[in-house]
Design a protein around this motif. Structure first.
Motif, short mmCIF file in Angstrom:
data_model
loop_
_atom_site.label_atom_id
_atom_site.label_comp_id
_atom_site.label_asym_id
_atom_site.label_seq_id
_atom_site.Cartn_x
_atom_site.Cartn_y
_atom_site.Cartn_z
N LEU A 36 0.82 -1.21 0.00
CA LEU A 36 0.00 0.00 0.00
C LEU A 36 0.85 1.26 0.00
CD1 LEU A 36 -2.96 -0.84 2.42
CD2 LEU A 36 -3.03 -0.61 -0.06
N VAL A 37 2.07 1.19 0.55
CA VAL A 37 2.91 2.38 0.57
C VAL A 37 3.24 2.83 -0.85
CG1 VAL A 37 5.13 1.15 0.72
CG2 VAL A 37 4.92 3.45 1.64
N MET A 38 3.34 1.90 -1.79
CA MET A 38 3.55 2.28 -3.19
C MET A 38 2.33 3.02 -3.72
SD MET A 38 4.28 0.05 -6.65
CE MET A 38 2.59 -0.57 -6.74
N VAL A 39 1.15 2.52 -3.42
CA VAL A 39 -0.08 3.16 -3.86
C VAL A 39 -0.15 4.58 -3.31
CG1 VAL A 39 -2.60 3.01 -3.87
CG2 VAL A 39 -1.23 0.91 -3.87
N GLU A 40 0.12 4.72 -2.02
CA GLU A 40 0.04 6.03 -1.37
C GLU A 40 1.08 6.99 -1.91
OE1 GLU A 40 0.41 4.58 2.58
OE2 GLU A 40 -1.70 3.98 2.72
N ALA A 41 2.28 6.48 -2.20
CA ALA A 41 3.33 7.33 -2.75
C ALA A 41 2.97 7.83 -4.15
CB ALA A 41 4.65 6.57 -2.79
N LEU A 42 2.53 6.93 -5.01
CA LEU A 42 2.18 7.32 -6.38
C LEU A 42 0.99 8.27 -6.41
CD1 LEU A 42 2.66 3.94 -8.32
CD2 LEU A 42 4.24 5.89 -8.17
N GLN A 43 0.02 8.04 -5.52
CA GLN A 43 -1.12 8.96 -5.47
C GLN A 43 -0.72 10.34 -4.96
OE1 GLN A 43 -4.72 7.61 -3.65
NE2 GLN A 43 -5.06 6.02 -5.16
N ALA A 44 0.36 10.39 -4.18
CA ALA A 44 0.86 11.67 -3.67
C ALA A 44 1.89 12.30 -4.61
CB ALA A 44 1.47 11.48 -2.28
N ASP A 45 2.05 11.72 -5.82
CA ASP A 45 2.98 12.23 -6.83
C ASP A 45 4.44 12.15 -6.36
OD1 ASP A 45 0.77 12.76 -8.40
OD2 ASP A 45 0.72 14.90 -7.90
N LYS A 46 4.78 11.04 -5.72
CA LYS A 46 6.15 10.86 -5.22
C LYS A 46 6.85 9.73 -5.98
CE LYS A 46 5.55 14.06 -2.25
NZ LYS A 46 6.22 15.37 -2.44
N ALA A 47 8.04 10.00 -6.47
CA ALA A 47 8.85 8.97 -7.12
C ALA A 47 9.26 7.93 -6.09
CB ALA A 47 10.08 9.60 -7.77
N MET A 48 9.51 6.71 -6.59
CA MET A 48 9.83 5.61 -5.69
C MET A 48 11.07 4.85 -6.14
SD MET A 48 6.63 3.47 -4.25
CE MET A 48 7.79 2.56 -3.21
N ALA A 49 11.74 4.26 -5.16
CA ALA A 49 12.76 3.24 -5.42
C ALA A 49 12.36 2.04 -4.58
CB ALA A 49 14.15 3.74 -5.00
N SER A 50 12.61 0.84 -5.12
CA SER A 50 12.15 -0.35 -4.40
C SER A 50 12.95 -1.57 -4.80
CB SER A 50 10.67 -0.60 -4.69
OG SER A 50 10.22 -1.79 -4.07
N THR A 51 12.97 -2.53 -3.90
CA THR A 51 13.44 -3.86 -4.26
C THR A 51 12.39 -4.51 -5.16
OG1 THR A 51 12.54 -4.54 -2.11
CG2 THR A 51 14.92 -4.32 -2.27
N LYS A 52 12.80 -5.57 -5.86
CA LYS A 52 11.93 -6.21 -6.84
C LYS A 52 10.98 -7.20 -6.15
CE LYS A 52 15.08 -5.69 -10.75
NZ LYS A 52 15.91 -6.36 -11.78
N SER A 103 16.08 12.18 -8.49
CA SER A 103 16.16 13.12 -9.62
C SER A 103 15.06 12.87 -10.65
CB SER A 103 17.53 13.01 -10.29
OG SER A 103 17.75 11.69 -10.75
N ALA A 104 14.14 11.95 -10.35
CA ALA A 104 13.09 11.59 -11.31
C ALA A 104 11.86 12.46 -11.13
CB ALA A 104 12.71 10.12 -11.13
#
Length: 342
Positions: free
Chosen positions: A260-276, A307-308
């Motif tokens: 869910l943290v990915m969902v919340e980040a993308l909805q807040a217009d935040k770039a992400m880095a993550s393990t696969k 920088s994204a």
């Protein structure tokens, strides 16, 4: 439609629980929804949801638990019984022969090798494509987790919240960019890897969440000489507000279902880095992904995320359209309706 949702966890609140709260509350706007769950979750549901308290701290082999579930479901006489995650699916599979005719749906939320309990259902929902493995294709459906949109903070609110955090952690340089991690401080989240990956990155790391590894991770922070760069914020009820202060959000987990943290980040217009991990690999571009356990790859992915922006714009729009509670509930209802027509 009369729907029974079964949540068989008994304490913590993570993605599985939040998914269930959101789904039951949304479905109750149009249908009669009964929630069978541990009493500790009673306040998470709106008044339209009929809440039935059951002590799920007991074993899935407990005869009294199985009898109580069977009796309660037969008393409700639902059209659909929907089991959320493995324990609930296994319990319903065990008692199904003693239930009045009902359609059985189960949702897979995490990685589990033995999916026999799920396969006993008439339809199986997976929260990411990877989780459909070993489920009969005719029964498998993928529905991503959704969240409600978080109200946007004003610039003044952001400054006030940021000032509060820096007042609590005066060792941090407030002029740096902010990398944020939100999650339980438990082995599966591998925050230790994130601390290693942050070495040499000119940004602050805010770690939001608590857990059994906090003391060990704080010691690691000191050993890596990151105390002027990293801060443990503990559990925060305003975590979704805090995301709005981040320059990048990071996930370092070894395993996930659909975070869910990915969902919340993308909805807040935040770039992400993550393990696969599951779910994430179906959304994020390759430059922002790292092999699980690979600190050097996560280091590079974080630098890329800081920088994204342009590459993430289509993902931000897609998340706002697809990763919502309304979309999740609508797709789930479609599966219910298909089953009832058979």
């Amino acid at each position: 439609m009369k729907i029974v949702q079964v949540l068989a966890t008994s304490g913590g609140i993570g993605g599985l629980e939040q998914h269930t709260f959101n789904l039951a509350n949304e479905l109750s706007q149009q249908h009669e929804v009964h929630m069978i769950a541990h009493p500790c979750y009673a306040e998470k549901f709106n008044p339209q949801v009929h809440f039935h308290a059951v002590d799920f701290a007991r074993s899935r082999w407990n005869i009294l638990l199985l009898w109580q579930l069977k009796s309660l479901i037969n008393q409700i006489q639902p059209d659909i019984v929907h089991a959320q995650a493995g324990k609930a699916a296994e319990l319903i599979a065990k008692i199904r022969a003693w239930l009045q005719p009902v359609k059985f749906v189960s949702t897979v939320h995490g990685t589990k090798k033995n999916k026999s309990a799920y396969a006993a259902a008439d339809a199986v929902i997976a929260v990411s494509q990877a989780l459909t493995q070993s489920i009969p294709p005719a029964k498998a459906h993928v529905i991503y987790n959704g969240v409600h949109a978080q109200p946007r903070l004003s610039d003044q609110q952001k400054q006030r919240l940021k000032a509060e955090i820096y007042a609590q952690h005066p060792a941090l340089d407030a002029s740096r960019k902010i990398v944020m991690c939100i999650g339980r401080l438990e082995p599966v989240k591998n925050i230790s890897l994130l601390l290693q990956a942050m070495q040499g990155i000119d940004a602050n790391l805010w770690i939001v969440g608590d857990g059994s590894l906090r003391q060990r991770l704080e010691s690691q922070m000191q050993q890596q000489n990151l105390q002027h760069q990293a801060a443990f914020l503990g559990f925060r009820s305003d975590a979704r507000d805090l995301i709005q202060l981040a320059d990048a959000v990071v996930l370092s987990s070894d395993r996930e279902g659909f975070p869910l943290v990915m969902v919340e980040a993308l909805q807040a217009d935040k770039a992400m880095a993550s393990t696969k991990v599951n779910g994430v690999v179906e959304w994020l571009p390759e430059p922002y992904l790292a092999g699980t356990g690979k600190a050097d790859e996560l280091h590079a992915a974080i630098i890329n995320a800081l920088s994204a922006q342009a590459e993430f714009q289509p993902l931000f729009a897609r998340a706002k359209a697809e990763l919502t509670v309304q979309a999740m509930a609508g797709q789930t209802l479609n599966i219910y309706e298909q089953l009832l027509q058979k």
